[in-house]
Design an enzyme around this catalytic site. Structure first.
Site, short mmCIF file in Angstrom:
data_model
loop_
_atom_site.label_atom_id
_atom_site.label_comp_id
_atom_site.label_asym_id
_atom_site.label_seq_id
_atom_site.Cartn_x
_atom_site.Cartn_y
_atom_site.Cartn_z
N MET A 144 -4.98 16.00 12.70
CA MET A 144 -6.05 16.22 13.68
C MET A 144 -5.50 16.32 15.10
O MET A 144 -6.00 17.09 15.93
CB MET A 144 -7.07 15.09 13.59
CG MET A 144 -8.31 15.28 14.42
SD MET A 144 -9.41 16.56 13.79
CE MET A 144 -10.13 15.74 12.37
N ARG A 145 -4.45 15.58 15.40
CA ARG A 145 -3.88 15.62 16.74
C ARG A 145 -3.31 16.99 17.07
O ARG A 145 -3.47 17.48 18.19
CB ARG A 145 -2.79 14.54 16.87
CG ARG A 145 -3.31 13.12 16.81
CD ARG A 145 -2.21 12.11 16.61
NE ARG A 145 -1.56 12.28 15.33
CZ ARG A 145 -0.65 11.44 14.83
NH1 ARG A 145 -0.27 10.39 15.53
NH2 ARG A 145 -0.09 11.66 13.64
N GLU A 172 -7.60 -2.90 5.56
CA GLU A 172 -7.58 -2.93 4.10
C GLU A 172 -6.62 -4.00 3.58
O GLU A 172 -6.90 -4.66 2.57
CB GLU A 172 -7.19 -1.56 3.56
CG GLU A 172 -8.19 -0.46 3.89
CD GLU A 172 -7.63 0.93 3.67
OE1 GLU A 172 -8.33 1.75 3.05
OE2 GLU A 172 -6.49 1.19 4.12
N LEU A 222 -12.53 7.97 8.81
CA LEU A 222 -12.00 9.29 9.14
C LEU A 222 -10.50 9.20 9.38
O LEU A 222 -10.04 8.67 10.40
CB LEU A 222 -12.70 9.85 10.39
CG LEU A 222 -14.24 9.87 10.35
CD1 LEU A 222 -14.79 10.45 11.64
CD2 LEU A 222 -14.74 10.66 9.14
N ASN A 254 -9.10 6.47 16.89
CA ASN A 254 -8.23 6.94 17.97
C ASN A 254 -8.65 8.22 18.67
O ASN A 254 -8.13 8.52 19.74
CB ASN A 254 -6.81 7.11 17.43
CG ASN A 254 -6.19 5.81 16.96
OD1 ASN A 254 -6.01 4.88 17.75
ND2 ASN A 254 -5.89 5.71 15.68
N HIS A 261 -12.26 4.49 -0.65
CA HIS A 261 -12.09 3.77 0.63
C HIS A 261 -12.88 2.45 0.63
O HIS A 261 -13.26 1.94 1.68
CB HIS A 261 -12.52 4.63 1.82
CG HIS A 261 -11.68 5.86 2.01
ND1 HIS A 261 -12.22 7.12 2.17
CD2 HIS A 261 -10.34 6.03 2.04
CE1 HIS A 261 -11.26 8.01 2.29
NE2 HIS A 261 -10.10 7.38 2.21
N GLY A 268 -7.78 6.19 11.06
CA GLY A 268 -6.92 6.78 12.09
C GLY A 268 -7.61 7.68 13.08
O GLY A 268 -7.49 7.49 14.30
N ARG A 293 -7.36 18.24 1.66
CA ARG A 293 -8.34 18.36 0.58
C ARG A 293 -9.63 18.99 1.12
O ARG A 293 -10.01 18.73 2.26
CB ARG A 293 -8.63 16.99 -0.02
CG ARG A 293 -7.50 16.45 -0.88
CD ARG A 293 -7.70 14.99 -1.23
NE ARG A 293 -7.16 14.10 -0.21
CZ ARG A 293 -7.40 12.80 -0.14
NH1 ARG A 293 -8.20 12.22 -1.01
NH2 ARG A 293 -6.85 12.06 0.81
N ASN A 303 0.88 -1.17 0.00
CA ASN A 303 0.00 0.00 0.00
C ASN A 303 0.92 1.23 0.00
O ASN A 303 1.44 1.62 1.04
CB ASN A 303 -0.91 -0.01 1.23
CG ASN A 303 -1.95 1.09 1.22
OD1 ASN A 303 -1.85 2.04 0.46
ND2 ASN A 303 -2.94 0.97 2.08
N LYS A 325 3.61 1.16 2.99
CA LYS A 325 3.20 0.13 3.93
C LYS A 325 3.25 -1.24 3.24
O LYS A 325 2.91 -1.35 2.07
CB LYS A 325 1.80 0.41 4.45
CG LYS A 325 1.66 1.72 5.21
CD LYS A 325 0.23 1.95 5.65
CE LYS A 325 0.07 3.30 6.34
NZ LYS A 325 -1.32 3.56 6.74
N GLY A 332 -11.03 8.14 13.33
CA GLY A 332 -12.22 7.46 13.84
C GLY A 332 -11.91 6.43 14.92
O GLY A 332 -12.66 6.26 15.87
N ARG A 388 -2.96 -2.12 -3.35
CA ARG A 388 -4.07 -1.19 -3.27
C ARG A 388 -3.91 -0.17 -4.40
O ARG A 388 -2.87 0.46 -4.54
CB ARG A 388 -4.08 -0.46 -1.93
CG ARG A 388 -5.19 0.60 -1.84
CD ARG A 388 -4.97 1.52 -0.67
NE ARG A 388 -5.97 2.58 -0.62
CZ ARG A 388 -5.75 3.80 -0.12
NH1 ARG A 388 -4.55 4.10 0.35
NH2 ARG A 388 -6.69 4.70 -0.11
#
Length: 391
Positions: free
Chosen positions: A280-281, A375, A205, A328, A179, A324, A237, A8, A15, A326, A91
């Protein structure tokens, strides 16, 4: 042990996982990645039990791009004993109108996928690079492309079309959704966790974000459309956008197509709105009002999209958080769950804070769940189906 390698590839990370074939099923043996490509490269990998196999940093010039990351990964994989590579699964983000399921890759397929690169410029070129390299190095090893768009290909035409001349739809200008590998896995897990939930919204998310409406396990609607720019705001985005803005940027601001592309794919979303970060963190930890604005916007758009998808389903039995953010962020889950209260959703704060699988209260009319996605396992299963099929 016969094994399948799953790759991926992204813009700044690679990954990979190795699945051994045990009693005819893929079982994860190794999980790893090269992250920080071009900035702070690091190769890390662990066995299925969590035992570290490698954790090595590199100078930026040693792994400055994806080909270098692929070469480093290939060299390290060559040091592993006990695995006989039977196939490689990849992927691939965009399958376009031609590919409604996984496909065995040959030169013609690769050419067709390269044609779709402009529809997913952040992902498709990186998805295809390891395929080309593997075809050169191991031409006799089957390679299978697994598409993020395939799971959504059963939508009704009235859902997938745009209100444009029909010739454009026939050409492939339609809503695809993305996704899909993640949603396919969650669909299977929900059959085990909450089999009675026929109307389900899944919120994938992460840095890329979307939502999908599942009816009896099948995708019937998604927030993403022709490209991975649509729907929810994401790390870099913008999500749903009035197309007139693109016309304005080109006509009034004099921006080139490349400049608009870079703006929409790399400089917008949480990063553009906050002016701070696409992570987000970082935004949750900041007291800057612009960070708060970006979070408010994200939660607001998630709530609106949930309402749209609930309407498509004719009601809602369950809502699933995955990927990630959603999986955590209890804070983001709680805020989105508040937007579902009108549907009868009630979150259990203690269960949410601990990341339990079910985070709704017994009185909630909508089940709320946190389910880690996988995935790579879906890719391994699809790849195995090709090499196990009779010839």
């Amino acid at each position: 042990m016969d094994a399948i390698l799953v790759i991926n590839a992204g813009s700044s990370s690679l990954k990979f996982q190795i699945f051994g074939l045990v009693d005819g099923a893929p079982v994860r043996q190794v999980r790893g990645q090269v992250e920080g490509i071009g900035t702070r490269p690091r190769l890390g990998a662990a066995a299925a039990d969590g035992t570290a196999l490698v954790d090595q940093g590199y100078a930026p010039e040693e792994i400055r791009d994806l080909p270098a990351a692929l070469a480093t990964t290939r060299h390290w994989l060559g040091t592993l004993d006990g695995f006989e590579l039977r196939a490689i699964g990849h992927r691939v983000v965009h399958g376009g109108p031609d590919f409604s399921g996984p496909v065995l890759i040959d030169a013609a397929v690769l050419d067709r996928l390269a044609y779709l690169q402009d529809l997913a410029p952040l992902h498709q070129p990186n998805n295809l690079a390891p395929i080309r390299l593997a075809m050169e190095i191991n031409p006799d090893v089957p390679q299978v492309a697994c598409f993020d768009t395939a799971f959504h290909r059963g939508h009704a035409m009235h859902s997938d079309c745009y209100a444009l001349p029909r010739a454009l739809y026939e050409e492939g200008v339609r809503r695809y959704g993305f996704h899909g590998l993640s949603y396919e896995y969650i669909s299977e897990r929900m059959r085990e966790i909450a089999p009675a939930a026929g109307r389900v919204i899944v919120a994938h998310l992460g840095s890329g974000a979307s939502m999908c409406a599942l009816h009896d396990g099948r995708s019937i609607e998604s927030t993403m459309g022709f490209t991975a720019l649509d729907g929810l705001p994401m790390g870099t985005r913008p999500g749903q956008l009035d197309p007139g803005i693109v016309l304005y940027l080109i006509d009034q601001r004099g921006m080139s197509v490349k400049e608009v592309t870079d703006l929409l794919y790399k400089e917008s979303g949480l990063k553009g709105l906050s002016g701070i970060s696409n992570d987000m963190r970082d935004l949750l930890a900041s007291d800057d009002p612009h960070a708060g604005l970006a979070l408010d916007h994200f939660v607001h758009r998630c709530g609106l999209s949930a309402g749209m998808l609930a309407a498509a389903l004719g009601g809602l039995d369950a809502f699933v958080f995955t990927a990630g953010v959603g999986e955590n962020s209890a804070a983001i889950r709680a805020r989105i769950a508040e937007r579902l209260a009108w549907l009868g959703a009630k979150v259990d704060a203690a269960a949410n804070d601990t990341g339990a699988t079910c985070i709704s209260t017994p009185a909630s009319r909508v089940g709320l769940y946190v389910i880690p996605t996988d995935e790579e396992l879906m890719i391994a299963r699809h790849t195995l189906a090709f090499i196990a099929a009779p010839t």
